[in-house]
Design an enzyme around this catalytic site. Structure first.
Site, PDB file in Angstrom:
ATOM      1  N   CYS A 142      68.754  22.019  27.524  1.00 23.19           N
ATOM      2  CA  CYS A 142      69.551  22.977  28.300  1.00 23.19           C
ATOM      3  C   CYS A 142      68.654  24.032  28.976  1.00 23.19           C
ATOM      4  CB  CYS A 142      70.631  23.611  27.423  1.00 23.19           C
ATOM      5  SG  CYS A 142      71.975  24.329  28.432  1.00 23.19           S
ATOM      6  N   HIS A 235      73.958  19.382  25.991  1.00 20.55           N
ATOM      7  CA  HIS A 235      73.867  19.597  24.549  1.00 20.55           C
ATOM      8  C   HIS A 235      74.417  18.403  23.777  1.00 20.55           C
ATOM      9  CE1 HIS A 235      72.484  23.765  24.388  1.00 20.55           C
ATOM     10  NE2 HIS A 235      73.299  24.037  25.391  1.00 20.55           N
ATOM     11  N   GLU A 237      73.449  17.407  21.055  1.00 23.86           N
ATOM     12  CA  GLU A 237      73.377  17.717  19.621  1.00 23.86           C
ATOM     13  C   GLU A 237      74.543  18.576  19.136  1.00 23.86           C
ATOM     14  OE1 GLU A 237      72.044  21.401  21.528  1.00 23.86           O
ATOM     15  OE2 GLU A 237      71.697  19.276  21.952  1.00 23.86           O
TER      16      GLU A 237
END
Length: 306
Positions: A142, A235, A237
């Site tokens: 990011c 993102h 994750e």
């Protein structure tokens, strides 16, 4: 994957409750293999949440990984206790002589600022320059991806008309590139940002390859020719509830935010978020560790003389 973590790291108990195999330091020492050495520069404010997300994302290969958490010295975290930082984190001066198989640079909530205005920008530049000679492959996430593309390639970021907030559909390109092996033609990924880097700027650099992008969310995955630098402008994750927590936090602050798109069941913020990106996260992180770190890194990591 057996992730080697410090015995008392809070994320360890949560990972074990999710049936993710973690390994304490004593057991790791008894195994006659060399674990991959990963350095995680955590720039997010609530560091415990990011620790858990990153460790979970790294948990889906049979490789043993030894993670070291790094913090900047030029900024004092206001949202994570000093005791946690002192116990589980190191400063750059403590590890700059070491070499690492892989490194992760997280995002940071500083998008509205020019890179040069960020208090730790000079330190981050030093770490990113150091990574070119001390880290086999670095993964940028990011804002970390935007910062890396700007520092290494001079690619600017732009303010978006409004916040990109939700889970977006991306087309996967170049399926033969190892980072995206095993992915479907289209993948979903969360985004939560006010700025972007643009495909037309990235394509001016023939050494960079865009591997996934979206009409709505823009570029998602970028890799350089050698695989030493990977950039994720999103993102994968994130937990199921990360965007939900951000949304309700902003509601409680009276900011009247729009609900994240493509996220809630029936687009109802009172219902449970739908998890549609776990395969992307598992596959990308596993491919990075396998093809860009484990398969090509040196067996012996030598220290430098600095």
């Amino acid at each position: 994957m057996p992730i080697k973590v410090q015995n008392e790291l809070p994320a360890r108990a949560i990972l074990e409750s999710e049936n993710i195999f973690t390994m304490d330091e004593k057991r790791a020492l008894s195994q006659d293999i060399r674990p991959l050495q990963l350095l995680i520069l955590n720039l997010m404010p609530i560091k415990e949440d990011t620790e858990l997300q990153i460790l979970r994302a790294l948990s889906n290969t049979p490789l043993q990984v030894d993670c070291t958490f790094l913090m900047v010295s030029s900024y004092v975290s206001k949202n994570t206790s000093a005791s946690h930082l002192n116990k589980f984190y190191v400063f750059f001066d403590e590890i700059k002589r070491h070499k690492y198989d892989g490194m992760i640079i997280t995002g940071a909530p500083v998008e509205h600022m020019a890179f040069e205005e960020v208090s730790y920008w000079e330190e981050l530049k030093m770490i990113m320059e150091w990574s070119k000679t001390h880290v086999h492959s670095t993964l940028h996430i990011c804002w970390g991806a935007q910062a890396g593309l700007y520092y290494h390639y001079g690619i600017p970021k732009y303010a978006r008309p409004k916040k990109l907030n939700g889970v977006y559909r991306h087309k996967v390109l170049h399926h033969k590139v190892p980072l995206v092996r095993g992915l479907d033609d289209y993948v979903m990924c969360p985004h939560s940002r006010y700025t972007e880097v643009r495909g037309e700027d990235i394509r001016k650099h023939p050494e960079l390859n865009i591997l996934a992008e979206s009409e709505e969310a823009g570029v998602l995955l970028v890799v350089n020719e050698s695989g030493s630098q990977i950039f994720i402008q999103g993102h994968p994750e994130y937990d199921r509830v990360t965007l939900d927590n951000e949304y309700h936090r902003d509601v409680d602050r009276g900011l009247d935010p729009e609900p994240p798109v493509n996220y809630y069941e029936d687009n109802d913020p009172q219902k449970r978020p739908v998890l549609t990106w776990r395969n992307l996260s598992n596959t990308v992180y596993a491919n990075w560790l396998n093809y860009y770190v484990y398969q090509t890194t040196n067996y012996i990591l030598e220290e430098t003389e600095e």
